[in-house]
Design an enzyme around this catalytic site. Structure first.
Site, PDB file in Angstrom:
ATOM      1  N   ARG A 101      62.402  44.923  -3.238  1.00 39.38           N
ATOM      2  CA  ARG A 101      63.138  46.174  -3.303  1.00 39.38           C
ATOM      3  C   ARG A 101      63.354  46.778  -1.903  1.00 39.38           C
ATOM      4  O   ARG A 101      63.767  46.083  -0.979  1.00 39.38           O
ATOM      5  CB  ARG A 101      62.442  47.131  -4.280  1.00 39.38           C
ATOM      6  CG  ARG A 101      62.501  46.611  -5.726  1.00 39.38           C
ATOM      7  CD  ARG A 101      61.529  47.324  -6.660  1.00 39.38           C
ATOM      8  NE  ARG A 101      61.746  48.749  -6.751  1.00 39.38           N
ATOM      9  CZ  ARG A 101      62.612  49.337  -7.579  1.00 39.38           C
ATOM     10  NH1 ARG A 101      63.367  48.599  -8.380  1.00 39.38           N
ATOM     11  NH2 ARG A 101      62.721  50.660  -7.613  1.00 39.38           N
ATOM     12  N   ASP A 122      59.720  61.157   0.127  1.00 37.08           N
ATOM     13  CA  ASP A 122      60.531  61.320  -1.085  1.00 37.08           C
ATOM     14  C   ASP A 122      61.055  62.747  -1.072  1.00 37.08           C
ATOM     15  O   ASP A 122      60.334  63.665  -0.648  1.00 37.08           O
ATOM     16  CB  ASP A 122      59.686  61.081  -2.340  1.00 37.08           C
ATOM     17  CG  ASP A 122      60.530  60.928  -3.606  1.00 37.08           C
ATOM     18  OD1 ASP A 122      61.192  61.921  -3.994  1.00 37.08           O
ATOM     19  OD2 ASP A 122      60.535  59.845  -4.212  1.00 37.08           O
ATOM     20  N   TYR A 154      52.468  62.407  -8.475  1.00 35.98           N
ATOM     21  CA  TYR A 154      53.283  61.679  -7.505  1.00 35.98           C
ATOM     22  C   TYR A 154      53.843  62.633  -6.454  1.00 35.98           C
ATOM     23  O   TYR A 154      53.795  62.357  -5.248  1.00 35.98           O
ATOM     24  CB  TYR A 154      54.417  60.946  -8.213  1.00 35.98           C
ATOM     25  CG  TYR A 154      55.429  60.330  -7.282  1.00 35.98           C
ATOM     26  CD1 TYR A 154      55.181  59.112  -6.651  1.00 35.98           C
ATOM     27  CD2 TYR A 154      56.635  60.980  -7.017  1.00 35.98           C
ATOM     28  CE1 TYR A 154      56.115  58.557  -5.773  1.00 35.98           C
ATOM     29  CE2 TYR A 154      57.568  60.428  -6.152  1.00 35.98           C
ATOM     30  CZ  TYR A 154      57.303  59.216  -5.530  1.00 35.98           C
ATOM     31  OH  TYR A 154      58.228  58.685  -4.664  1.00 35.98           O
ATOM     32  N   ALA A 214      51.187  63.707  -4.051  1.00 38.89           N
ATOM     33  CA  ALA A 214      50.832  62.635  -3.123  1.00 38.89           C
ATOM     34  C   ALA A 214      51.881  62.492  -2.024  1.00 38.89           C
ATOM     35  O   ALA A 214      51.553  62.332  -0.842  1.00 38.89           O
ATOM     36  CB  ALA A 214      50.671  61.319  -3.883  1.00 38.89           C
ATOM     37  N   LYS A 215      53.160  62.557  -2.397  1.00 39.84           N
ATOM     38  CA  LYS A 215      54.214  62.457  -1.392  1.00 39.84           C
ATOM     39  C   LYS A 215      54.255  63.699  -0.502  1.00 39.84           C
ATOM     40  O   LYS A 215      54.588  63.605   0.691  1.00 39.84           O
ATOM     41  CB  LYS A 215      55.567  62.241  -2.069  1.00 39.84           C
ATOM     42  CG  LYS A 215      55.770  60.833  -2.604  1.00 39.84           C
ATOM     43  CD  LYS A 215      55.748  59.786  -1.505  1.00 39.84           C
ATOM     44  CE  LYS A 215      56.237  58.424  -2.009  1.00 39.84           C
ATOM     45  NZ  LYS A 215      56.157  57.368  -0.967  1.00 39.84           N
TER      46      LYS A 215
END
Length: 249
Positions: free
Chosen positions: A18, A144, A157, A160-161
């Protein structure tokens, strides 16, 4: 990062597939020797290394490791130095992504999401710091847009980002002036392969980007290349590659 001889050695985490694989291809095409970290995608990593080595022998090395293991970051850096004798840059790309609505979060989800998105980049960057300082190198973290604008049902998530975003700027301070540290913050690029976003949700996300379309892994990879090779006076910055989605999210 210019005028290196021999070519710069760049470690890319989650490089087998990816976006990570495209980053590896683009940096390799720019002249870098690439170290392809992977956790479980051994066949894909070996195939990519073979593809790149066919173009330039000895220019791609696969290295396995689970970045959530305490000993893995030091071992990955040591393997890189043993094979190539130097380390010029790190791209922290490896990431887990799955929903954790409030009420469902457990320690396993915490360890996986925080481990891959924050703990791994922190300890790998720490392990690499002496070599990066010596080479006056760079780190690029793949963040992100939801680090700053949370996505419903994905609080862990997003946290964490958000930590990785903060880490990017903190490392820029800690490692200056020898090492530059920046981030790339993608929007809709590669949809999850497990169907987390259905067709209607995908259409809604696309409609909310200013450019009205999804991006490609190459969009991220070219931005990473810019930060590593063509931005010697840029550090502590996060570049959004999201088609304008974060401009009015």
């Amino acid at each position: 990062m210019s005028e290196y001889s021999p070519p710069p050695v760049i470690l890319i985490t989650g490089a087998a597939r990816r976006v990570g694989a495209e980053i590896a291809r683009v940096l390799h095409a720019a002249g870098a020797t690439v170290v392809l970290h992977y956790r479980s995608s051994a066949a894909e990593a070996e195939a990519l290394a073979g593809e790149l080595d066919a173009r330039r022998p000895g220019s791609a090395t696969p290295v396995a490791g689970d970045l959530n293991d305490d000993d893995a970051p030091e071992a990955i850096v040591a393997a890189t130095l043993e094979r190539h004798g130097r380390l010029d840059a790190v791209v922290n790309n490896a990431s887990s992504f799955f929903a954790t609505p409030i009420g469902s979060i457990d320690t396993a989800a915490w360890n996986d999401l925080v481990g891959s998105n924050l703990k791994g980049p922190l300890f790998l960057s720490q392990a690499a710091a002496p070599s990066l300082r010596e080479r006056r190198g760079a780190i690029v973290n793949i963040v992100d847009i939801h680090a700053e604008r949370p996505l419903r049902d994905y609080p862990l998530y997003c946290v964490a980002k958000a930590g990785l975003l903060g880490l990017t700027r903190a490392l820029a301070v800690e490692l200056a002036p020898e090492v530059r540290v920046n981030g790339v913050s993608p929007g809709p690029i590669d949809w999850p392969e497990d169907g987390q976003f259905g067709p209607q949700q995908r259409d809604e996300i696309i409609a909310h980007t200013l450019l009205g379309r999804v991006g490609s892994p190459a969009d991220v990879a070219r931005t990473v290349r810019f930060l590593l090779f063509d931005a010697p006076y840029v550090t502590g910055q996060i570049i959004a590659v999201d088609g304008g989605r974060s401009a009015h999210l």
